[in-house]
Enzyme design. Sequence first.
Site, PDB file in Angstrom:
ATOM      1  N   GLU A  52      43.168  46.084  40.230  1.00  0.00           N
ATOM      2  CA  GLU A  52      43.968  47.184  39.702  1.00  0.00           C
ATOM      3  C   GLU A  52      43.138  48.388  39.273  1.00  0.00           C
ATOM      4  O   GLU A  52      43.690  49.449  38.972  1.00  0.00           O
ATOM      5  CB  GLU A  52      44.818  46.687  38.524  1.00  0.00           C
ATOM      6  CG  GLU A  52      45.918  45.731  38.977  1.00  0.00           C
ATOM      7  CD  GLU A  52      46.794  45.240  37.842  1.00  0.00           C
ATOM      8  OE1 GLU A  52      46.352  45.314  36.669  1.00  0.00           O
ATOM      9  OE2 GLU A  52      47.909  44.770  38.122  1.00  0.00           O
ATOM     10  N   GLU A  69      36.356  24.175  40.918  1.00  0.00           N
ATOM     11  CA  GLU A  69      35.801  24.583  39.626  1.00  0.00           C
ATOM     12  C   GLU A  69      34.625  23.713  39.199  1.00  0.00           C
ATOM     13  O   GLU A  69      33.870  24.081  38.295  1.00  0.00           O
ATOM     14  CB  GLU A  69      36.871  24.562  38.548  1.00  0.00           C
ATOM     15  CG  GLU A  69      37.350  23.182  38.132  1.00  0.00           C
ATOM     16  CD  GLU A  69      38.296  23.249  36.948  1.00  0.00           C
ATOM     17  OE1 GLU A  69      37.981  22.618  35.931  1.00  0.00           O
ATOM     18  OE2 GLU A  69      39.333  23.948  37.039  1.00  0.00           O
TER      19      GLU A  69
END
Length: 313
Positions: free
Chosen positions: A95, A126
Amino acid sequence: MPTEDPRLTALLDVLSSLGTEASTTDRGDLDLLDTSDLVHRMNDEDRRVPDAVAARSAEIAAAVDGITERFRRGGRLIYIGAGTAGRVGVLDASECPPTFGTDPSMVIGLIAGGEPAIRSAVENAEDDADAAGDSLRELGLSALDTVVGISASGRTPYVVGGLHAAREQGALTIAIASNAASEIGAVADIAIEVVTGPEFISGSTRLKSGTAQKLVVNMLTTLSMIKLGKTYHGVMVDLLATNEKLHARSIRTVTELTGTDVATAARALADADGSVKLAILMLSTGSSADAASDALRDADGILRMAIDALNRN
Protein backbone atom coordinates in the site's frame (compact mmCIF):
# COMPACT_ATOMS: atom_id res chain seq x y z
CA MET A 1 3.33 -47.20 25.99
CA PRO A 2 4.65 -44.63 23.44
CA THR A 3 7.85 -42.78 24.26
CA GLU A 4 7.31 -39.10 24.98
CA ASP A 5 8.70 -36.78 22.27
CA PRO A 6 11.01 -34.30 24.07
CA ARG A 7 10.60 -31.72 21.29
CA LEU A 8 6.83 -31.84 21.61
CA THR A 9 7.09 -31.57 25.38
CA ALA A 10 9.32 -28.51 25.06
CA LEU A 11 6.95 -26.89 22.57
CA LEU A 12 3.95 -27.51 24.81
CA ASP A 13 5.85 -25.90 27.68
CA VAL A 14 6.60 -22.86 25.53
CA LEU A 15 2.99 -22.51 24.39
CA SER A 16 1.73 -22.72 27.95
CA SER A 17 3.94 -19.74 28.84
CA LEU A 18 2.66 -17.45 26.06
CA GLY A 19 -0.11 -15.01 26.86
CA THR A 20 -1.37 -15.17 23.28
CA GLU A 21 -2.00 -18.90 23.70
CA ALA A 22 -3.72 -18.66 27.07
CA SER A 23 -7.34 -19.61 27.69
CA THR A 24 -9.60 -17.69 30.04
CA THR A 25 -12.36 -18.95 32.27
CA ASP A 26 -14.90 -16.32 31.20
CA ARG A 27 -15.38 -17.55 27.63
CA GLY A 28 -16.76 -21.00 28.09
CA ASP A 29 -20.21 -19.77 27.20
CA LEU A 30 -19.39 -18.10 23.86
CA ASP A 31 -21.27 -20.70 21.84
CA LEU A 32 -24.35 -20.07 23.98
CA LEU A 33 -24.51 -16.29 23.52
CA ASP A 34 -26.68 -14.48 21.02
CA THR A 35 -25.04 -12.49 18.23
CA SER A 36 -25.42 -9.11 19.91
CA ASP A 37 -23.67 -10.33 23.06
CA LEU A 38 -20.90 -11.85 20.95
CA VAL A 39 -20.36 -8.54 19.16
CA HIS A 40 -20.09 -6.67 22.46
CA ARG A 41 -17.79 -9.24 24.03
CA MET A 42 -15.43 -9.28 21.06
CA ASN A 43 -15.44 -5.50 20.77
CA ASP A 44 -14.56 -5.22 24.47
CA GLU A 45 -11.50 -7.39 23.83
CA ASP A 46 -10.48 -5.33 20.79
CA ARG A 47 -10.66 -2.10 22.82
CA ARG A 48 -7.59 -3.24 24.73
CA VAL A 49 -5.35 -3.21 21.68
CA PRO A 50 -4.79 0.55 21.21
CA ASP A 51 -3.76 0.91 24.86
CA ALA A 52 -1.31 -1.97 24.49
CA VAL A 53 0.18 -0.28 21.42
CA ALA A 54 0.36 3.08 23.22
CA ALA A 55 2.40 1.45 25.98
CA ARG A 56 5.15 0.86 23.40
CA SER A 57 5.21 4.44 22.07
CA ALA A 58 8.86 5.03 22.92
CA GLU A 59 10.01 1.94 21.03
CA ILE A 60 7.80 2.77 18.05
CA ALA A 61 9.20 6.31 17.92
CA ALA A 62 12.76 4.97 17.99
CA ALA A 63 11.90 2.57 15.17
CA VAL A 64 10.39 5.37 13.06
CA ASP A 65 13.49 7.52 13.52
CA GLY A 66 15.77 4.64 12.58
CA ILE A 67 13.75 3.74 9.50
CA THR A 68 13.54 7.37 8.36
CA GLU A 69 17.27 7.93 8.74
CA ARG A 70 17.99 4.91 6.57
CA PHE A 71 15.35 5.86 4.01
CA ARG A 72 17.13 9.20 3.59
CA ARG A 73 20.33 7.35 2.74
CA GLY A 74 18.63 5.14 0.18
CA GLY A 75 17.85 2.23 2.46
CA ARG A 76 14.79 -0.01 2.35
CA LEU A 77 12.26 -1.31 4.88
CA ILE A 78 11.76 -5.07 4.69
CA TYR A 79 9.10 -6.95 6.65
CA ILE A 80 9.46 -10.64 7.42
CA GLY A 81 6.77 -12.83 8.95
CA ALA A 82 4.74 -16.02 8.67
CA GLY A 83 0.98 -16.50 8.39
CA THR A 84 -1.07 -13.53 9.55
CA ALA A 85 2.05 -11.62 10.60
CA GLY A 86 3.59 -12.10 7.17
CA ARG A 87 0.41 -10.98 5.44
CA VAL A 88 0.30 -7.83 7.59
CA GLY A 89 3.79 -6.93 6.37
CA VAL A 90 2.99 -7.71 2.74
CA LEU A 91 -0.19 -5.60 2.95
CA ASP A 92 1.60 -2.59 4.41
CA ALA A 93 4.37 -2.82 1.81
CA SER A 94 1.92 -3.10 -1.09
CA GLU A 95 0.00 0.00 0.00
CA CYS A 96 2.99 2.35 0.18
CA PRO A 97 3.42 3.00 -3.59
CA PRO A 98 -0.17 4.18 -4.27
CA THR A 99 -0.38 6.10 -0.99
CA PHE A 100 3.01 7.79 -0.93
CA GLY A 101 4.29 7.49 -4.50
CA THR A 102 7.20 5.32 -3.41
CA ASP A 103 9.10 2.89 -5.59
CA PRO A 104 7.88 -0.69 -4.90
CA SER A 105 11.41 -1.63 -3.87
CA MET A 106 11.43 0.87 -0.99
CA VAL A 107 9.14 -1.17 1.30
CA ILE A 108 9.09 -4.94 0.81
CA GLY A 109 7.12 -7.72 2.46
CA LEU A 110 8.53 -11.26 2.72
CA ILE A 111 6.30 -14.09 3.92
CA ALA A 112 7.27 -17.62 4.88
CA GLY A 113 6.30 -19.89 2.00
CA GLY A 114 6.46 -17.11 -0.59
CA GLU A 115 3.63 -15.77 -2.73
CA PRO A 116 1.31 -18.80 -2.28
CA ALA A 117 1.30 -18.18 1.48
CA ILE A 118 -0.40 -14.83 1.02
CA ARG A 119 -3.65 -16.63 0.26
CA SER A 120 -3.17 -20.14 1.63
CA ALA A 121 -1.31 -21.75 4.50
CA VAL A 122 2.00 -23.34 3.49
CA GLU A 123 2.79 -26.20 5.85
CA ASN A 124 5.95 -25.94 7.96
CA ALA A 125 7.13 -22.79 6.14
CA GLU A 126 7.39 -20.85 9.39
CA ASP A 127 9.72 -23.49 10.85
CA ASP A 128 12.41 -22.88 8.20
CA ALA A 129 14.94 -20.80 10.11
CA ASP A 130 17.12 -20.24 7.03
CA ALA A 131 14.51 -19.17 4.46
CA ALA A 132 14.17 -15.51 5.45
CA GLY A 133 17.93 -15.05 5.57
CA ASP A 134 18.26 -16.58 2.11
CA SER A 135 15.59 -14.21 0.76
CA LEU A 136 17.24 -11.20 2.39
CA ARG A 137 20.58 -12.08 0.82
CA GLU A 138 18.89 -12.44 -2.56
CA LEU A 139 17.61 -8.89 -2.10
CA GLY A 140 21.15 -7.68 -1.53
CA LEU A 141 20.50 -6.63 2.07
CA SER A 142 22.89 -3.97 3.37
CA ALA A 143 23.55 -1.90 6.47
CA LEU A 144 21.35 0.86 4.97
CA ASP A 145 18.27 -1.33 5.24
CA THR A 146 15.83 -1.98 8.07
CA VAL A 147 14.36 -5.44 8.69
CA VAL A 148 11.18 -5.70 10.76
CA GLY A 149 10.36 -9.18 12.03
CA ILE A 150 6.71 -9.75 12.95
CA SER A 151 5.62 -12.70 15.10
CA ALA A 152 2.72 -12.92 17.54
CA SER A 153 4.42 -15.59 19.63
CA GLY A 154 7.78 -13.86 19.27
CA ARG A 155 9.52 -17.15 18.54
CA THR A 156 8.74 -18.02 14.89
CA PRO A 157 11.92 -19.67 13.50
CA TYR A 158 11.51 -18.01 10.08
CA VAL A 159 11.56 -14.58 11.76
CA VAL A 160 14.25 -15.39 14.32
CA GLY A 161 16.57 -16.64 11.58
CA GLY A 162 15.83 -13.66 9.37
CA LEU A 163 16.65 -11.17 12.11
CA HIS A 164 19.93 -12.94 12.87
CA ALA A 165 20.84 -12.79 9.18
CA ALA A 166 19.91 -9.10 9.04
CA ARG A 167 22.11 -8.30 12.03
CA GLU A 168 25.03 -10.08 10.37
CA GLN A 169 24.67 -7.66 7.45
CA GLY A 170 24.55 -4.64 9.77
CA ALA A 171 20.92 -3.76 9.01
CA LEU A 172 18.73 -2.14 11.65
CA THR A 173 16.54 -4.86 13.15
CA ILE A 174 13.12 -4.33 14.72
CA ALA A 175 10.87 -6.95 16.32
CA ILE A 176 7.09 -6.73 16.64
CA ALA A 177 5.77 -9.37 19.05
CA SER A 178 2.64 -9.89 21.15
CA ASN A 179 4.43 -11.37 24.15
CA ALA A 180 6.96 -9.85 26.52
CA ALA A 181 10.55 -11.08 26.73
CA SER A 182 10.21 -12.52 23.23
CA GLU A 183 12.94 -14.38 21.39
CA ILE A 184 12.77 -12.01 18.42
CA GLY A 185 12.87 -9.05 20.80
CA ALA A 186 16.12 -10.34 22.26
CA VAL A 187 17.63 -10.59 18.76
CA ALA A 188 16.49 -7.19 17.46
CA ASP A 189 17.95 -3.73 18.02
CA ILE A 190 14.49 -2.42 18.89
CA ALA A 191 11.80 -4.62 20.45
CA ILE A 192 8.18 -3.50 20.09
CA GLU A 193 6.42 -6.01 22.34
CA VAL A 194 2.72 -5.17 22.31
CA VAL A 195 1.26 -7.46 24.97
CA THR A 196 -2.31 -8.09 23.85
CA GLY A 197 -3.06 -11.01 26.19
CA PRO A 198 -5.33 -14.00 25.52
CA GLU A 199 -7.23 -13.94 22.25
CA PHE A 200 -11.02 -13.89 22.05
CA ILE A 201 -10.67 -17.37 20.56
CA SER A 202 -7.69 -18.92 22.33
CA GLY A 203 -4.58 -18.98 20.16
CA SER A 204 -6.19 -17.22 17.18
CA THR A 205 -3.52 -14.57 16.77
CA ARG A 206 -5.14 -13.12 13.66
CA LEU A 207 -7.39 -11.29 16.15
CA LYS A 208 -5.91 -8.91 18.75
CA SER A 209 -2.34 -9.73 17.86
CA GLY A 210 -2.99 -9.16 14.16
CA THR A 211 -4.79 -5.90 14.91
CA ALA A 212 -1.87 -4.70 17.03
CA GLN A 213 0.59 -5.63 14.28
CA LYS A 214 -1.44 -3.66 11.73
CA LEU A 215 -1.54 -0.60 13.99
CA VAL A 216 2.22 -0.72 14.54
CA VAL A 217 3.19 -1.15 10.88
CA ASN A 218 0.74 1.62 9.98
CA MET A 219 2.78 3.91 12.23
CA LEU A 220 6.18 2.72 11.03
CA THR A 221 5.50 3.59 7.39
CA THR A 222 3.04 6.47 7.78
CA LEU A 223 5.16 8.39 10.28
CA SER A 224 8.35 7.72 8.34
CA MET A 225 6.69 9.05 5.20
CA ILE A 226 5.48 12.15 7.04
CA LYS A 227 9.07 12.82 8.15
CA LEU A 228 10.21 12.36 4.54
CA GLY A 229 7.76 15.04 3.36
CA LYS A 230 5.23 12.72 1.73
CA THR A 231 2.37 14.66 3.32
CA TYR A 232 1.49 18.34 3.70
CA HIS A 233 -1.06 19.64 6.21
CA GLY A 234 -1.96 16.03 6.92
CA VAL A 235 -2.81 15.30 3.27
CA MET A 236 -1.16 12.81 0.89
CA VAL A 237 0.76 14.85 -1.67
CA ASP A 238 2.83 12.09 -3.25
CA LEU A 239 -0.02 9.74 -4.11
CA LEU A 240 -0.13 8.14 -7.54
CA ALA A 241 -3.31 8.77 -9.56
CA THR A 242 -3.66 5.22 -10.88
CA ASN A 243 -7.46 5.28 -11.24
CA GLU A 244 -10.34 7.74 -11.58
CA LYS A 245 -10.90 8.01 -7.83
CA LEU A 246 -7.27 8.88 -7.17
CA HIS A 247 -7.24 11.36 -10.07
CA ALA A 248 -10.27 13.10 -8.55
CA ARG A 249 -8.58 13.03 -5.13
CA SER A 250 -5.49 14.65 -6.67
CA ILE A 251 -7.58 17.51 -8.07
CA ARG A 252 -9.44 17.93 -4.78
CA THR A 253 -6.15 17.98 -2.86
CA VAL A 254 -4.73 20.72 -5.07
CA THR A 255 -7.89 22.83 -4.82
CA GLU A 256 -8.09 22.47 -1.05
CA LEU A 257 -4.46 23.29 -0.38
CA THR A 258 -4.15 26.18 -2.84
CA GLY A 259 -7.67 27.64 -2.85
CA THR A 260 -7.86 27.44 -6.62
CA ASP A 261 -10.73 26.14 -8.77
CA VAL A 262 -11.02 22.68 -10.31
CA ALA A 263 -10.05 23.76 -13.83
CA THR A 264 -6.92 25.55 -12.65
CA ALA A 265 -5.96 22.60 -10.48
CA ALA A 266 -6.42 20.19 -13.38
CA ARG A 267 -4.22 22.33 -15.66
CA ALA A 268 -1.51 22.57 -13.02
CA LEU A 269 -1.56 18.81 -12.53
CA ALA A 270 -1.20 18.32 -16.27
CA ASP A 271 1.75 20.74 -16.36
CA ALA A 272 3.25 18.85 -13.40
CA ASP A 273 2.88 15.47 -15.13
CA GLY A 274 0.35 14.43 -12.49
CA SER A 275 2.50 15.33 -9.47
CA VAL A 276 0.22 16.70 -6.74
CA LYS A 277 3.18 18.04 -4.79
CA LEU A 278 4.60 19.87 -7.79
CA ALA A 279 1.23 21.31 -8.79
CA ILE A 280 0.69 22.69 -5.28
CA LEU A 281 4.16 24.24 -5.28
CA MET A 282 3.60 25.88 -8.67
CA LEU A 283 0.24 27.35 -7.69
CA SER A 284 1.37 28.41 -4.21
CA THR A 285 4.40 30.30 -5.48
CA GLY A 286 3.57 31.19 -9.08
CA SER A 287 6.63 29.26 -10.22
CA SER A 288 7.16 27.36 -13.43
CA ALA A 289 7.27 23.58 -13.40
CA ASP A 290 11.06 23.63 -13.87
CA ALA A 291 11.67 26.13 -11.06
CA ALA A 292 9.30 24.25 -8.74
CA SER A 293 10.96 20.94 -9.56
CA ASP A 294 14.40 22.39 -8.77
CA ALA A 295 13.12 23.80 -5.47
CA LEU A 296 11.63 20.45 -4.47
CA ARG A 297 14.90 18.71 -5.22
CA ASP A 298 16.85 21.23 -3.15
CA ALA A 299 14.37 20.76 -0.29
CA ASP A 300 14.74 16.95 -0.36
CA GLY A 301 11.15 16.66 -1.51
CA ILE A 302 9.69 18.47 1.51
CA LEU A 303 6.94 20.71 0.15
CA ARG A 304 6.79 23.13 3.06
CA MET A 305 10.51 23.89 2.78
CA ALA A 306 10.27 24.32 -0.99
CA ILE A 307 7.35 26.79 -0.66
CA ASP A 308 9.28 28.81 1.94
CA ALA A 309 12.39 28.86 -0.25
CA LEU A 310 10.57 30.05 -3.39
CA ASN A 311 8.55 32.65 -1.50
CA ARG A 312 11.77 34.10 -0.08
CA ASN A 313 13.22 34.58 -3.57
